[in-house]
Design an enzyme around this catalytic site. Sequence first.
Site, short mmCIF file in Angstrom:
data_model
loop_
_atom_site.label_atom_id
_atom_site.label_comp_id
_atom_site.label_asym_id
_atom_site.label_seq_id
_atom_site.Cartn_x
_atom_site.Cartn_y
_atom_site.Cartn_z
N VAL A 73 1.05 -1.36 0.14
CA VAL A 73 0.02 0.10 -0.01
C VAL A 73 0.86 1.19 -0.05
CG1 VAL A 73 -1.90 1.22 1.18
CG2 VAL A 73 -1.85 -1.08 1.29
N VAL A 97 -1.90 -3.17 6.61
CA VAL A 97 -0.96 -2.65 5.97
C VAL A 97 -1.17 -1.15 5.40
CG1 VAL A 97 0.31 -2.95 3.72
CG2 VAL A 97 -0.21 -4.79 5.21
N ALA A 118 4.55 3.99 2.70
CA ALA A 118 4.06 2.80 1.95
C ALA A 118 4.39 1.68 3.04
CB ALA A 118 4.83 2.48 0.85
N LYS A 119 3.68 0.71 2.78
CA LYS A 119 3.97 -0.61 3.70
C LYS A 119 3.57 -1.94 3.01
CE LYS A 119 5.46 -1.36 7.82
NZ LYS A 119 6.26 -0.51 8.72
N GLY A 120 4.23 -2.93 3.32
CA GLY A 120 3.89 -4.00 2.57
C GLY A 120 3.78 -5.47 3.64
#
Length: 429
Positions: A73, A97, A118-120
Amino acid sequence: MANPMADEMRRFKGSDEKNPFEAMSERFDRAARILGLEDDFYKVLRVPSRELKVYIPVKMDSGHLEVFEGYRVQHNFARGPAKGGIRYAPDVTLDEVKALSAWMTWKCAVVNVPFGGAKGGIVCNPIQMSQGELERLTRRYTAELIDFIGPDKDVPAPDMNTNEQTMAWIMDTYSMHARHTVNAVVTGKPVALGGSLGRREATGRGVLFTVNEAIKRFKLTPEKTSVVVQGSGNVGGIGAELMYEKGYKVIAISDIGSGIYNANGLNIPEVLSYLKANKTLEGYAEADHVGNQELLEIECDVLAPCATENQITSENADRIKCKILAEGANGPTTPKADKILHDKGVFVIPDILANAGGVTVSYFEWVQDRMGYFWREDEVNQRLEEKMVASFNELCRFSELHDVDTRTAAYMLAIDRVAYDTRMRGIYA
Ligand code: NAD
């Protein structure tokens, strides 16, 4: 026998209080309202810019294929490339996320580094997977994201259950597709591959720097300050060790299984060697054994939750007995608990400041990779300290100026910065 992983998997079920994206949104709404954020910016900043969901086929060691679900995201790009870790866990959800990606935007803005958030995450059980399976999973996930990541687009980093090795695989896979080595595509890499000295310890060190500032408000010195740490991984373990070295009395620490407590202080390097050798804190001799929930309720000056989300909720907040809450983890406290802690007079160093040391040195790593010139460890640590201390003091001034709690102040400061940049750029609508 208790199964911590199964308990973990149930942690979001049946409780809106524990949905991290709702928790983030509630704080965002409050801060935006107090700031008087214009409606157009409110609508844009409240949601992520992009949510990617990928299905990742992986050849398992047994020869059969398994398909894993993964996310990335990208919350906001107003201030620069998106930045944020990748988490491997059986209970990762898209909402989690999304929340973590937004927290990255606010965190980068609080410490004023030129990144968005962002993050995954990948839904998998890394503990049960071999190194080969993890490598294939990581490489195929990277290939799925290849058009969306890059030094000027989105720069991943480690988070729970990912590490330097994971970053090296991502860097290599990306570089194979680019046909040349691109080390600035990830941070938290091995130093030999363009990582930064001091990055591994940076989040724990950032927690230490903010705690050093916070105790001054209580006229405490490290020697007179008792500390309880939940989690003994990259943030908790290293944070506890650095605090121990600085003279703090670390009286309790835990991992996912259980915790240990000694009112006279623990020898943290010894505890961590024991944990490394035995993979558990159970059986450690010079301490009483406590559960993770019990550990949070120990009377202390500083409580540092450094494990995972939703540890302090409306159910246990009134039993928390610390003066300072230093949130090494992301989202360890729910909004309902915030209010209870505020009424009790607990001084909160909010997660988006307390654990921002990691992204700050990630920024330094990205800068060094792009220059191709690497700094000494003491330079990295000194620059980190300057950033953390300045951000802590700025946050406290903002909180006093607007007469709001420190968490709300952190969100306000961050939203104000991101909104300013968005306003200057204009919304391409
Ligand atoms: P890690 O995997 O290295 O360590 C996590 C620790 O928490 C381990 O000791 C684990 O046993 C324990 N743990 C996990 N679930 C638990 C539970 N339900 N109850 C009690 N203990 C539990 O992870 P980390 O990198 O130290 O990250 C910890 C937290 O800090 C996460 O919220 C992460 O998002 C946040 N964070 C990490 C970094 C970083 O640079 N690593 C930066 C900013 C924020």
